[in-house]
Design an enzyme around this catalytic site. Sequence first.
Site, PDB file in Angstrom:
ATOM      1  N   PRO A 291       0.811  -1.227   0.000  1.00  0.00           N
ATOM      2  CA  PRO A 291       0.000   0.000   0.000  1.00  0.00           C
ATOM      3  C   PRO A 291       0.835   1.263   0.000  1.00  0.00           C
ATOM      4  CG  PRO A 291      -1.007  -1.612   1.434  1.00  0.00           C
ATOM      5  CD  PRO A 291       0.306  -2.202   0.983  1.00  0.00           C
ATOM      6  N   CYS A 292       0.410   2.204  -0.857  1.00  0.00           N
ATOM      7  CA  CYS A 292       1.237   3.385  -1.129  1.00  0.00           C
ATOM      8  C   CYS A 292       0.684   4.669  -0.521  1.00  0.00           C
ATOM      9  CB  CYS A 292       1.368   3.572  -2.641  1.00  0.00           C
ATOM     10  SG  CYS A 292      -0.223   3.895  -3.473  1.00  0.00           S
ATOM     11  N   GLN A 293      -0.481   4.613   0.140  1.00  0.00           N
ATOM     12  CA  GLN A 293      -1.122   5.849   0.574  1.00  0.00           C
ATOM     13  C   GLN A 293      -0.230   6.692   1.486  1.00  0.00           C
ATOM     14  OE1 GLN A 293      -2.496   2.909   0.477  1.00  0.00           O
ATOM     15  NE2 GLN A 293      -4.454   3.030  -0.604  1.00  0.00           N
TER      16      GLN A 293
ATOM     17  N   PHE B  71       2.922   6.965   1.369  1.00  0.00           N
ATOM     18  CA  PHE B  71       4.100   7.470   0.657  1.00  0.00           C
ATOM     19  C   PHE B  71       3.737   8.390  -0.501  1.00  0.00           C
ATOM     20  CE2 PHE B  71       5.061   3.005   1.989  1.00  0.00           C
ATOM     21  CZ  PHE B  71       5.868   3.326   3.060  1.00  0.00           C
TER      22      PHE B  71
END
Length: 648
Positions: free
Chosen positions: A309-311, A313
Amino acid sequence: MREKSPSDTPSAMNQIDLEPVLAVPPALTTRAFNLLREAGCVAMRWHSGGRYGSRTHTIDDDPTHTEALSIHHPSSEAECTRHSNGNEPSSKHLRPSVVTGTSSAKRMGLPLTLTGGAHVSSIMHTLKESRTAQYVSQTAEHISGDAIQPGDSAQTDMPRSAAAQALVDLLQLPGVELQHKPITLHTNIPKDESIDAEHIRTVEVARSRLREFSNVQIPGSGMKREEQRLEPPAFTFVELFAGIGGFGVGLEALGGKCVFASELLPSCIATYETNLCTDYITGGHVAGDIYEVPDEFIPTHDILVGGFPCQTFSGLGEQNGISDASGRGMLYTQIVRVLKAKQPQAFLLENVPGLLKCDDGEALDTIIGELINAGYDVSHEVVNAKCLTAQSRKRLYIVGLRKGLQSVYEPFTFPCIPDLGLRAIDILQSDSEIHEATPVPIENSIRGANLHADNTAHRDHAMPGCESSTKPGRSDLESLYRLSDAQLNQLTNARKWKPSKLAWPDKPLNTLNSHYGVSVGKGESQLVPSPAPHNPRRLTPRECARVMGFPDSYTLLNRDPSSRQGREAYLKEQYRMLGNAVCPPVITALAGSVLARCTGTLGHRNRDDWASTGVEVAVALSLGAVSPNRLESLLQRLQDTHVVHIVE
């Protein structure tokens, strides 16, 4: 009134090459355009015909070139003195001082849309027959959105519209006439850049590859998709944070099979299990929370993949990084755990480029440090998916090769990916395609239910004998995807939105994100222009899948009619899942180069070069995401420009 048929002219121009044009004296150009715009008769900047602004024709008043319809002075001078706001005579605004009862020597021609031209023609014919009252009522309905088609009877007792009357006054002035002129192009259309074939690396793609991912018959293929036979797996992989299986689609295209996958969201799991092979997974189902899966439950595998999950970053958020209070910044530790426990030969991870700058680079340094400590040589690079998809999408890819895999260490080299030059036109659906498309009902697809053989050729249609209760009709295009007038008004007043941001056919699309389709009136979602007088629309889920590089053989599940989920909530869920996905063709290209470094222990089915195979299959997978009606012409262009060479 003067009428002349094109067949009476010396050249007898083909009507297909003509467009309706309202000729007006130069002094009336601005006023006439505003009235025509209010009546919906001209293309605006957000319409497909108004992209480069308004156009004009210079009318030389040679009646031998066009047909013309004109009406001279009205029967009474008083009829021409009503202004649209009722405060002052319209003659001050409409009657040019140069008009003396005949057409001026040179006039300006305002191009009309086909429907606008038909509407103006109907008005002028009505005026010719002295039925002004009927016309005013008809125009009032046209402006309100319920235009009466030529030949329909008008309700003469309706209240008169000021705008309609102003248009009546305009069309009765001398020098104003309807003509049909040859279509002219904008002078400010940018020129296409030429392609230097000498500097292009040609990729050879077997025709059989194209058949694997295409729902349509490739010219000369001679075999349908359902006639293919599955080959034994060439390698195995584990997919963490699987989503809807973007990694899995890309790896299965290379012959790999998934032996374990984990994902939290039920909607993603249902989509994953419908589209990917789960026969090699223990129990045949995708696991849930990876924190709850013990090491011994995860099988030995060749490659580990995942888009953690990238939220935390992403530059679209607060970039709290690893220390994010939600704990999402620490999910990468589960990847490290599996790597230490199972020691696969390689891994391929994906995240947003914002990870490079998050916490001044400390977040990435920490993650890479732990991956190295797990026993891997690690490389990373930002790759843009625009070479293989119709969108610009930069993502950070992290590759790890187990230490000691090769006797002599060589740094991993990311592959050179050919640019297919895909544009919006290559993935967009026509209105008729949108009307006809019927997603598979979710209750008949969940948990890997088998698809009927007749459904394989176009898997986003309902299965035979399983009619969907939410089959789109013509009203769905308007209610689901088309912006309302209120939304369009909000959009055109938004500071950060410009018509240039629309998904114009010859341009790549912007990055598709998980918030697509939300708050469209604020200009945060890229919209598709439509012919006048229709408002722009949102991308459909199928178009979003194509933008991401998912082939048309990939099934998009319909909402469960028995659930309480509304249609809008269902669409936002589809947009979110697709916006969070990875691009399968990019995964295929990168995975080919990763597999090339694992040749010591994998079964290769006599493949000498995994890297070139990865690029070849990636191109074929990309073409499988192209609109069927564009595929043949796109293939021809790619071969003419030496980007792709189709081999038997």
